[in-house]
Design a protein around this motif. Sequence first.
Motif, PDB file in Angstrom:
ATOM      1  N   LEU A  60      78.108  83.975  16.894  1.00  0.00           N
ATOM      2  CA  LEU A  60      78.059  85.001  17.942  1.00  0.00           C
ATOM      3  C   LEU A  60      77.255  86.123  17.126  1.00  0.00           C
ATOM      4  CD1 LEU A  60      81.533  84.902  19.715  1.00  0.00           C
ATOM      5  CD2 LEU A  60      79.326  84.244  20.742  1.00  0.00           C
ATOM      6  N   PHE A  61      78.169  86.931  16.186  1.00  0.00           N
ATOM      7  CA  PHE A  61      77.559  87.854  15.687  1.00  0.00           C
ATOM      8  C   PHE A  61      77.137  87.665  14.129  1.00  0.00           C
ATOM      9  CE2 PHE A  61      80.560  89.262  18.560  1.00  0.00           C
ATOM     10  CZ  PHE A  61      80.094  90.333  19.260  1.00  0.00           C
ATOM     11  N   PRO A  62      75.823  87.366  13.789  1.00  0.00           N
ATOM     12  CA  PRO A  62      75.211  87.066  12.574  1.00  0.00           C
ATOM     13  C   PRO A  62      75.144  88.316  11.535  1.00  0.00           C
ATOM     14  CG  PRO A  62      73.477  87.299  14.152  1.00  0.00           C
ATOM     15  CD  PRO A  62      74.575  87.262  14.938  1.00  0.00           C
ATOM     16  N   ASP A  63      75.202  89.354  12.135  1.00  0.00           N
ATOM     17  CA  ASP A  63      75.592  90.577  11.081  1.00  0.00           C
ATOM     18  C   ASP A  63      76.791  91.111  11.273  1.00  0.00           C
ATOM     19  OD1 ASP A  63      73.009  89.929  10.443  1.00  0.00           O
ATOM     20  OD2 ASP A  63      72.064  91.410  12.192  1.00  0.00           O
ATOM     21  N   GLY A  64      77.782  90.705  11.897  1.00  0.00           N
ATOM     22  CA  GLY A  64      79.023  91.362  12.110  1.00  0.00           C
ATOM     23  C   GLY A  64      79.285  92.364  13.070  1.00  0.00           C
ATOM     24  N   LEU A 105      74.145  90.078  19.403  1.00  0.00           N
ATOM     25  CA  LEU A 105      75.058  89.052  19.938  1.00  0.00           C
ATOM     26  C   LEU A 105      74.494  88.038  20.663  1.00  0.00           C
ATOM     27  CD1 LEU A 105      77.808  88.143  20.837  1.00  0.00           C
ATOM     28  CD2 LEU A 105      77.961  89.978  22.556  1.00  0.00           C
ATOM     29  N   ARG A 106      74.886  86.878  20.012  1.00  0.00           N
ATOM     30  CA  ARG A 106      73.852  85.699  20.480  1.00  0.00           C
ATOM     31  C   ARG A 106      74.875  85.062  21.600  1.00  0.00           C
ATOM     32  NH1 ARG A 106      72.783  83.167  14.431  1.00  0.00           N
ATOM     33  NH2 ARG A 106      71.069  84.341  13.845  1.00  0.00           N
ATOM     34  N   LEU A 107      74.518  85.578  22.883  1.00  0.00           N
ATOM     35  CA  LEU A 107      74.931  84.786  24.141  1.00  0.00           C
ATOM     36  C   LEU A 107      73.722  84.445  25.165  1.00  0.00           C
ATOM     37  CD1 LEU A 107      78.089  86.837  24.831  1.00  0.00           C
ATOM     38  CD2 LEU A 107      78.087  84.677  24.213  1.00  0.00           C
ATOM     39  N   ASN A 108      73.976  83.547  25.948  1.00  0.00           N
ATOM     40  CA  ASN A 108      72.943  83.281  26.770  1.00  0.00           C
ATOM     41  C   ASN A 108      72.986  84.185  28.077  1.00  0.00           C
ATOM     42  OD1 ASN A 108      70.559  82.134  28.048  1.00  0.00           O
ATOM     43  ND2 ASN A 108      72.091  80.544  28.943  1.00  0.00           N
ATOM     44  N   GLN A 109      72.759  85.705  27.926  1.00  0.00           N
ATOM     45  CA  GLN A 109      72.456  86.852  28.744  1.00  0.00           C
ATOM     46  C   GLN A 109      72.229  88.006  28.008  1.00  0.00           C
ATOM     47  OE1 GLN A 109      77.137  86.276  28.973  1.00  0.00           O
ATOM     48  NE2 GLN A 109      76.870  88.353  29.451  1.00  0.00           N
ATOM     49  N   SER A 110      71.689  89.010  28.693  1.00  0.00           N
ATOM     50  CA  SER A 110      71.265  90.035  28.220  1.00  0.00           C
ATOM     51  C   SER A 110      72.109  91.295  28.021  1.00  0.00           C
ATOM     52  CB  SER A 110      69.992  90.729  28.964  1.00  0.00           C
ATOM     53  OG  SER A 110      70.233  91.035  30.438  1.00  0.00           O
ATOM     54  N   PRO A 127      81.448  83.911   8.919  1.00  0.00           N
ATOM     55  CA  PRO A 127      80.501  83.250   9.209  1.00  0.00           C
ATOM     56  C   PRO A 127      81.027  82.811  10.644  1.00  0.00           C
ATOM     57  CG  PRO A 127      81.246  82.593   7.035  1.00  0.00           C
ATOM     58  CD  PRO A 127      82.117  83.532   7.622  1.00  0.00           C
ATOM     59  N   ASN A 128      80.036  83.193  11.625  1.00  0.00           N
ATOM     60  CA  ASN A 128      80.235  82.826  12.981  1.00  0.00           C
ATOM     61  C   ASN A 128      78.731  82.699  13.967  1.00  0.00           C
ATOM     62  OD1 ASN A 128      79.995  85.575  15.038  1.00  0.00           O
ATOM     63  ND2 ASN A 128      80.566  86.132  12.841  1.00  0.00           N
ATOM     64  N   LEU A 165      90.673  88.361  15.374  1.00  0.00           N
ATOM     65  CA  LEU A 165      89.368  88.179  16.021  1.00  0.00           C
ATOM     66  C   LEU A 165      88.310  89.095  15.212  1.00  0.00           C
ATOM     67  CD1 LEU A 165      89.218  88.884  19.749  1.00  0.00           C
ATOM     68  CD2 LEU A 165      87.410  90.068  18.293  1.00  0.00           C
ATOM     69  N   SER A 166      88.687  89.869  14.518  1.00  0.00           N
ATOM     70  CA  SER A 166      87.808  90.806  13.787  1.00  0.00           C
ATOM     71  C   SER A 166      87.376  90.307  12.736  1.00  0.00           C
ATOM     72  CB  SER A 166      88.523  92.300  13.361  1.00  0.00           C
ATOM     73  OG  SER A 166      88.655  92.794  14.513  1.00  0.00           O
ATOM     74  N   GLU A 167      88.292  89.606  11.902  1.00  0.00           N
ATOM     75  CA  GLU A 167      87.900  88.902  10.925  1.00  0.00           C
ATOM     76  C   GLU A 167      86.831  87.638  11.294  1.00  0.00           C
ATOM     77  OE1 GLU A 167      91.412  87.656   8.809  1.00  0.00           O
ATOM     78  OE2 GLU A 167      91.695  89.876   7.886  1.00  0.00           O
ATOM     79  N   TYR A 168      87.250  87.131  12.442  1.00  0.00           N
ATOM     80  CA  TYR A 168      86.242  85.874  12.801  1.00  0.00           C
ATOM     81  C   TYR A 168      84.859  86.256  12.773  1.00  0.00           C
ATOM     82  CZ  TYR A 168      84.049  82.247  15.446  1.00  0.00           C
ATOM     83  OH  TYR A 168      83.442  81.507  15.878  1.00  0.00           O
TER      84      TYR A 168
END
Length: 325
Positions: free
Chosen positions: A195-199, A137-142, A192-193, A185-188
């Motif tokens: 946040l979650f490159p692998d879903g 998950l690509r967020l600026n936190q761990s 392609p998004n 939300l789930s389909e997003y």
Amino acid sequence: MRIEFIKGHGSGNDFFIIDEITNQYAFSEQERADMARLLCDRKTGMGADGILFTMKSDHADARMRVFNADGSEASMCGNGLRLVARYVCELLGKKNGVIETMKADLKVGRQEELFPEIHTYQVEISPVLFDLESLPLRLNQSTLVNEKIMQLSDRFTFTALAVPNPHLITLVETEDLQNEVQRQLSEYVNGPNELFPDGVNVSFVKSIQENAIYVRTYERGVGFTNACGTAMSASSLVTCLQKMNRFEEVINVYNNGGMVQCVVHEHDGTFTIDLIGNATYQYKAEVEVNLHDSLYTVISKKDFLEQPDYEKLQQKVQQYLKENM
């Protein structure tokens, strides 16, 4: 090629079990993916959420590989693991065993019946990882524990964890289960998004009462399923972290396919989860598969007699949910 399999389900989450231990199958990776897409397509008349390839292991009782209906491989599947646990334990004449999965070797074993005449197995769900790189998950936190993701919603708070496949979990009210918010939300996050490159698997969780929750999951690579074992396990853990339920106590987890039980264990800041539920066989079949032309022919099919007993449990669950949701 000619293939034998057993069709079964855990909480309505259905799979084909293909035995590579006693059969001389030699599938390529492409054949596994193509076979999953072909056999699991519900438009063909059979259909399932995935295929459980049950294989020899060099150090455990068996190895499980899980291919989703879209041909992708999942790192784990809790409901599927119960089916593999039953198949392997019965094949080897054992009550308990260890199954090798992509990320970990997991303990499994036969348990007392969850409901009369229902084959019941307990499986270990681990490892549990909270670092966002594990999902990813690509967020600026761990980590993300009971926090908002403003790109997704300004109302819901989410917890992200891998068990070891990725889950995004939010606690909701009944009305949130009756609209299209979860689907949208789930389909997003599975398209392609950024946040979650692998879903990611997305679960909406409703607390019913102490030690009882309802979980509905949109499963990555599948869509909405009757149940997702790792999602129900992860959701149980999240409710314990939120102090809605307690560690080391049985949590009844209700879903559209029935129910399971989860027990969440904490050991020095790490977690494991016991997932307890049915492993129901529906039928055994033999098919002739032509992957080149995406066709198959059913050679034989024999029903098991276990489903009516499971349907009694489903009726009890549906009545409970009607009275309490």
